[in-house]
Write an enzyme that holds these catalytic residues in place. Structure first.
Site, short mmCIF file in Angstrom:
data_model
loop_
_atom_site.label_atom_id
_atom_site.label_comp_id
_atom_site.label_asym_id
_atom_site.label_seq_id
_atom_site.Cartn_x
_atom_site.Cartn_y
_atom_site.Cartn_z
N LYS A 58 0.84 -1.20 0.00
CA LYS A 58 0.00 0.00 0.00
C LYS A 58 0.88 1.25 0.00
CE LYS A 58 -3.90 2.02 2.61
NZ LYS A 58 -4.74 1.85 3.82
N SER A 133 -9.47 1.82 3.18
CA SER A 133 -8.65 2.57 2.24
C SER A 133 -7.66 1.73 1.45
CB SER A 133 -7.89 3.67 3.00
OG SER A 133 -7.03 3.10 3.99
N SER A 157 -9.70 -0.40 7.30
CA SER A 157 -9.15 -0.18 5.95
C SER A 157 -8.51 -1.40 5.31
CB SER A 157 -8.13 0.96 5.98
OG SER A 157 -8.79 2.20 6.08
#
Length: 449
Positions: A58, A133, A157
């Protein structure tokens, strides 16, 4: 999708270089889904248990050789030149980082509709959100680019995109996977985590990151708490049906299901969760910026805010910058957080001594919403707030710093994945992973069907 073992077998049958090249090609093939911010040119793995295995990271976790943008314009060219702890440990095991994945801007949202880098689209229906996210990491695994991808989880997330994309999403106890070298939101709530196709793969990554042996399946009856109040209310019909069926399957398999109440969990989270985040991000984001080696090291909070592209993220950061949450308010809300933690302890470790292995509940009350439903979306015939509805079940435990894992449990009539979560107390990570493996075994046939 591929498991770690399947990828290892492909490496043994061909070569690490060939497998990595295939991973890079696949990353470019799925470009329309918006999963990656950066794809590496020629990543090389090392020796170890993950020798040559491609992984994705990420883009709010620092990497020594690729930019860490945080999904925000001000950090578009930032090169920290260092690895976050989990990244470092996977590289030490021989993994090859093939790219940095897209996310909700600064990880402050649940749709991954990033106005700066584009939306992350659900591979099961590109008109739908992948969740956030850590949406890009979920898509990278769900489309077979990599067998595992690192994400972060502050309020759901990792687990939200896992549920929306049909994956396992593991959030360890805060602090278990190290701290720092991450574009931060909240030291109280932030943790790195992993998206994978199986609990075994999530446990393998946890072992590599922590150095603690992966849990065994365990013996004796599995006891799961079912917190009906709050966690099972106002669900999308397909989510409700999937959750009921999952509980039926678990009961038929001999799992003891105990009705429990996490007293005032949602009310306490609503009182303290956001104030803690707003106070901490206003301190921690500037501290992260100051530690960057390039020109980004001179950026201020205001500089980053000025360039934020996503309206919802801008609004959150403007409130954080306003100073509305004073230190006194923050301290008072940490006390409220202790009450929340005590409520979870009372539910999972009741006074009668009947210890539970975990709580079980639907990960998200509704399936993946349409891309563009940034403020509200439809649930049961009315418009509801996307953010608050999506994290309704994942938020309270996140505020309390607890470990949790989302597992695939079925799908809607339209084929959108639905997940269920298990959650336990801080430090019970091994026990929770062992319980998740047993639940996964019960639900696996249903998910395949």
């Amino acid at each position: 999708m591929h498991t770690l073992e399947q990828v290892r077998q492909r490496i043994a049958a061909s070569s690490a270089a060939e497998v990595v090249a295939g991973s890079l090609a696949r990353a470019h093939e799925i470009a329309a889904l918006g999963a990656f911010v950066t794809v590496a040119e020629a990543p090389v793995g090392g020796s170890g248990s993950l020798a040559g295995v491609p992984v994705a990271v990420k883009d709010n976790l620092d990497t020594r050789d690729l930019p860490t943008t945080g999904g925000t314009p001000a950090l578009r060219d930032s090169r920290p030149g260092r690895d976050q702890h989990a990244v470092e440990r996977l590289r030490a095991a021989g993994a090859a980082v093939v790219g940095k994945t897209n996310l909700h801007e600064l990880a402050l949202g649940v749709t991954s509709n990033n106005a700066a880098f584009g939306p992350v689209r659900n591979p099961h229906d590109p008109s739908r959100s992948a969740g956030g996210s850590s949406g890009g990491s979920a898509v990278a695994v769900a489309t077979g680019v990599v067998p595992v991808a690192l994400g972060t989880d502050t309020g759901g997330s990792v687990r939200v995109p896992a549920a929306h994309c049909g994956l396992v999403g593991w959030r360890p106890t805060v602090g278990r996977w190290g701290t720092g070298r991450t574009v931060p939101i909240s030291r109280t709530r932030d943790t790195a985590g992993v998206l994978a196709t199986t609990v075994a793969d999530a446990a393998t990554v946890d072992e590599l990151v922590t150095g603690q042996p992966a849990p065994t399946a365990g013996e004796g009856p599995l006891r799961l708490g079912v917190p009906r109040t709050g966690f099972y209310d106002d669900l999308h019909p397909d989510v409700a049906a999937t959750a009921r069926h999952a509980l039926d399957l678990l009961a038929d398999a001999g799992v003891e299901l105990v009705e429990v109440d996490v007293a005032d969990a949602h009310e306490l989270d609503a009182e303290c969760g956001f104030p803690i985040v707003f106070f901490e991000v206003a301190l921690e984001l500037p501290a992260y910026l100051a530690g960057l080696p390039g020109p980004e090291g001179r950026l201020t909070f205001a500089d980053v805010l000025e360039q934020v592209a996503s309206p919802d993220v801008r609004g959150a950061l403007e409130f954080a910058a306003s100073g509305s949450v004073t230190e006194a308010v923050y301290r008072a809300n940490l006390v409220v957080r202790e009450r929340l933690r005590a409520a979870y302890t009372a539910a999972l470790r009741p006074a009668d001594g009947g210890r539970l292995d975990a709580l079980v509940y639907p990960t998200v009350p509704l399936p993946a919403p349409p891309v563009g439903d940034d403020d509200t979306t439809e649930l049961n015939g009315r418009q509801v707030p996307v953010f608050l509805t999506t994290i309704r079940n994942t938020g309270p435990g996140s505020t309390a710093g607890m470990p949790a894992i989302s597992l695939p449990a079925g799908a809607t009539a339209a084929g959108l994945p639905i997940g269920v979560s298990l959650e336990s107390l801080p430090g019970d990570d091994g026990r929770l992973l062992a319980a998740a493996a047993r639940v996964e075994a019960v639900l696996a046939g249903e998910v395949r069907a």
